[in-house]
Write a protein that holds these residues in place. Structure first.
Motif, PDB file in Angstrom:
ATOM      1  N   VAL A  31       0.838  -1.386  -0.134  1.00  0.00           N
ATOM      2  CA  VAL A  31       0.208   0.000   0.150  1.00  0.00           C
ATOM      3  C   VAL A  31       1.002   1.222   0.085  1.00  0.00           C
ATOM      4  O   VAL A  31       2.083   1.462   0.579  1.00  0.00           O
ATOM      5  N   THR A  32       0.397   2.228  -0.909  1.00  0.00           N
ATOM      6  CA  THR A  32       0.995   3.569  -0.496  1.00  0.00           C
ATOM      7  C   THR A  32       0.392   4.757  -0.153  1.00  0.00           C
ATOM      8  O   THR A  32       0.528   5.881  -0.160  1.00  0.00           O
ATOM      9  N   HIS A  33      -1.053   4.188  -0.210  1.00  0.00           N
ATOM     10  CA  HIS A  33      -2.132   5.285  -0.095  1.00  0.00           C
ATOM     11  C   HIS A  33      -2.938   4.701   1.369  1.00  0.00           C
ATOM     12  O   HIS A  33      -2.556   3.534   1.830  1.00  0.00           O
ATOM     13  N   LYS A  34      -3.579   5.492   2.088  1.00  0.00           N
ATOM     14  CA  LYS A  34      -4.583   5.138   3.282  1.00  0.00           C
ATOM     15  C   LYS A  34      -5.304   3.654   2.813  1.00  0.00           C
ATOM     16  O   LYS A  34      -5.670   3.879   1.950  1.00  0.00           O
ATOM     17  N   SER A  35      -5.172   2.793   3.776  1.00  0.00           N
ATOM     18  CA  SER A  35      -5.813   1.461   3.545  1.00  0.00           C
ATOM     19  C   SER A  35      -6.137   0.730   4.610  1.00  0.00           C
ATOM     20  O   SER A  35      -5.531   1.350   6.049  1.00  0.00           O
ATOM     21  N   PRO A  53      -9.851 -25.386  -2.774  1.00  0.00           N
ATOM     22  CA  PRO A  53      -9.597 -25.405  -4.371  1.00  0.00           C
ATOM     23  C   PRO A  53     -10.868 -24.337  -5.133  1.00  0.00           C
ATOM     24  O   PRO A  53     -11.851 -24.329  -4.638  1.00  0.00           O
ATOM     25  N   PHE A  54     -10.470 -23.946  -6.179  1.00  0.00           N
ATOM     26  CA  PHE A  54     -11.338 -23.143  -7.156  1.00  0.00           C
ATOM     27  C   PHE A  54     -12.041 -22.005  -6.742  1.00  0.00           C
ATOM     28  O   PHE A  54     -12.875 -21.315  -6.990  1.00  0.00           O
ATOM     29  N   ILE A  55     -11.174 -21.616  -5.528  1.00  0.00           N
ATOM     30  CA  ILE A  55     -11.347 -19.944  -5.126  1.00  0.00           C
ATOM     31  C   ILE A  55      -9.888 -19.364  -5.228  1.00  0.00           C
ATOM     32  O   ILE A  55      -9.055 -19.746  -4.989  1.00  0.00           O
ATOM     33  N   GLU A  56     -10.081 -18.247  -6.057  1.00  0.00           N
ATOM     34  CA  GLU A  56      -8.926 -17.475  -6.617  1.00  0.00           C
ATOM     35  C   GLU A  56      -8.512 -16.376  -5.559  1.00  0.00           C
ATOM     36  O   GLU A  56      -9.264 -15.608  -4.925  1.00  0.00           O
ATOM     37  N   PRO A  57      -7.199 -16.600  -5.412  1.00  0.00           N
ATOM     38  CA  PRO A  57      -6.571 -15.619  -4.387  1.00  0.00           C
ATOM     39  C   PRO A  57      -6.147 -14.418  -5.109  1.00  0.00           C
ATOM     40  O   PRO A  57      -5.212 -14.587  -6.188  1.00  0.00           O
ATOM     41  N   VAL A  58      -6.295 -13.238  -4.528  1.00  0.00           N
ATOM     42  CA  VAL A  58      -6.188 -12.056  -5.386  1.00  0.00           C
ATOM     43  C   VAL A  58      -5.157 -11.003  -4.702  1.00  0.00           C
ATOM     44  O   VAL A  58      -5.412 -10.739  -3.607  1.00  0.00           O
ATOM     45  N   ALA A  59      -4.098 -10.579  -5.334  1.00  0.00           N
ATOM     46  CA  ALA A  59      -3.156  -9.715  -4.981  1.00  0.00           C
ATOM     47  C   ALA A  59      -3.675  -8.466  -5.286  1.00  0.00           C
ATOM     48  O   ALA A  59      -3.537  -7.802  -6.334  1.00  0.00           O
ATOM     49  N   VAL A  60      -4.030  -7.357  -4.170  1.00  0.00           N
ATOM     50  CA  VAL A  60      -4.595  -6.121  -4.553  1.00  0.00           C
ATOM     51  C   VAL A  60      -3.638  -5.015  -4.145  1.00  0.00           C
ATOM     52  O   VAL A  60      -3.084  -5.251  -3.047  1.00  0.00           O
ATOM     53  N   GLN A  84      -4.394  -1.266  -8.369  1.00  0.00           N
ATOM     54  CA  GLN A  84      -5.279  -0.229  -8.054  1.00  0.00           C
ATOM     55  C   GLN A  84      -4.678   1.109  -8.558  1.00  0.00           C
ATOM     56  O   GLN A  84      -5.527   2.135  -8.641  1.00  0.00           O
ATOM     57  N   ASN A  85      -3.395   1.246  -8.722  1.00  0.00           N
ATOM     58  CA  ASN A  85      -2.648   2.332  -9.029  1.00  0.00           C
ATOM     59  C   ASN A  85      -2.716   2.621 -10.371  1.00  0.00           C
ATOM     60  O   ASN A  85      -2.880   1.930 -11.223  1.00  0.00           O
ATOM     61  N   ALA A 107      -8.033  -1.792 -11.932  1.00  0.00           N
ATOM     62  CA  ALA A 107      -8.710  -0.902 -11.544  1.00  0.00           C
ATOM     63  C   ALA A 107      -9.067   0.538 -12.334  1.00  0.00           C
ATOM     64  O   ALA A 107      -7.991   0.938 -12.540  1.00  0.00           O
ATOM     65  N   VAL A 108     -10.324   0.893 -12.318  1.00  0.00           N
ATOM     66  CA  VAL A 108     -10.503   1.985 -12.949  1.00  0.00           C
ATOM     67  C   VAL A 108     -11.295   2.810 -12.091  1.00  0.00           C
ATOM     68  O   VAL A 108     -12.247   2.313 -11.563  1.00  0.00           O
ATOM     69  N   HIS A 109     -10.864   4.002 -11.758  1.00  0.00           N
ATOM     70  CA  HIS A 109     -11.784   4.629 -10.544  1.00  0.00           C
ATOM     71  C   HIS A 109     -12.767   5.490 -11.163  1.00  0.00           C
ATOM     72  O   HIS A 109     -12.300   6.599 -12.310  1.00  0.00           O
ATOM     73  N   VAL A 110     -14.111   5.412 -11.061  1.00  0.00           N
ATOM     74  CA  VAL A 110     -15.039   6.136 -11.731  1.00  0.00           C
ATOM     75  C   VAL A 110     -15.328   7.433 -11.131  1.00  0.00           C
ATOM     76  O   VAL A 110     -16.169   7.520 -10.158  1.00  0.00           O
ATOM     77  N   THR A 111     -14.599   8.484 -11.305  1.00  0.00           N
ATOM     78  CA  THR A 111     -14.766   9.959 -10.730  1.00  0.00           C
ATOM     79  C   THR A 111     -15.658  10.567 -11.591  1.00  0.00           C
ATOM     80  O   THR A 111     -16.379  11.601 -10.947  1.00  0.00           O
TER      81      THR A 111
END
Length: 219
Positions: A31-35, A53-60, A84-85, A107-111
């Motif tokens: 992380v580089t921002h507040k989290s 099995p069959f559950i995906e681990p995701v690095a966010v 995310q960045n 990630a696309v931030h919908v601003t």
């Protein structure tokens, strides 16, 4: 409807998501921002050993440099990378070359309406897009919904799967899915109670998400 629970910070969090019938669990790292609920790559790897099995681990992650992204995936043992960045498309290509087995979610931030163009910009370089909300301090986990009309436009025009995030809760996820028609949904703060992932809210979110388009073919 696919369901991902993000911010998995403990085995109890992970069991809660698994018991709700999740498709993926997200581990917030680098992380580089507040989290909140972030963990180290080593902590994520230890939890992933207990993932069925069959559950995906995701690095966010907020990380941006190619070498940092590659190292994070390898050290955590995740099989999906959620960026995310802001990164250049060439960075995503470099990650894919180094880790051809990894699924890349951008990630696309919908601003505002400019998110439509941003989504198109990244579409050729990612396996999926994730539409999220951001603030000045946070790149996700805000608990704030964005304009679902813009998200629906992105989904309608996308050639790759689009995941909806940002301020989703058991109370609004059904409406969000019907409005946006995403490939899947992603929640973090919306299933918490008293600051921790709550089993009842987690189960309710998964149930509402899966029933949202009941009677319609799965996308």
């Amino acid at each position: 409807m696919r369901v991902k629970f993000c911010g998995t910070a403990s085995l109890a969090d992970m069991r809660c998501a698994v018991d709700a019938g999740c498709d993926a669990v997200g581990f917030i790292m680098g992380v580089t921002h507040k989290s909140s609920d972030f963990v180290t790559a080593a902590e994520a790897a230890r939890m992933i050993r207990h993932l069925p099995p069959f559950i995906e681990p995701v690095a966010v992650t907020h990380l941006q440099e190619t070498d940092d992204l590659i190292r994070l995936v390898r050290d955590s043992r995740c099989t999906t990378l959620q960026v995310q960045n802001t990164v250049e498309p060439a960075e995503l290509d470099a990650v894919r070359d180094a880790l051809p087995y990894v699924t890349i979610v951008k990630a696309v931030h919908v601003t505002d309406a400019s998110a439509v163009g941003t989504a198109k910009h990244y579409e050729p370089y990612a396996d999926a897009l994730l539409l999220d909300t951001r603030t000045r301090e946070r790149l996700g986990g805000t608990g704030i919904p964005h304009d679902w009309n813009i998200s629906a436009k992105i989904v309608a025009g996308s050639a790759i799967p689009v995941i909806l995030a940002g301020g989703l809760t058991p109370e609004n996820v059904r409406e969000a899915i019907r409005k946006v028609r995403p490939y899947g949904v992603d929640v973090h703060t919306g299933v918490k109670k008293d600051g921790v992932r709550n089993p009842e809210r987690t189960l309710a979110f998964a149930r509402e998400a899966r029933d949202a388009l009941s009677g319609e073919p799965d996308r």
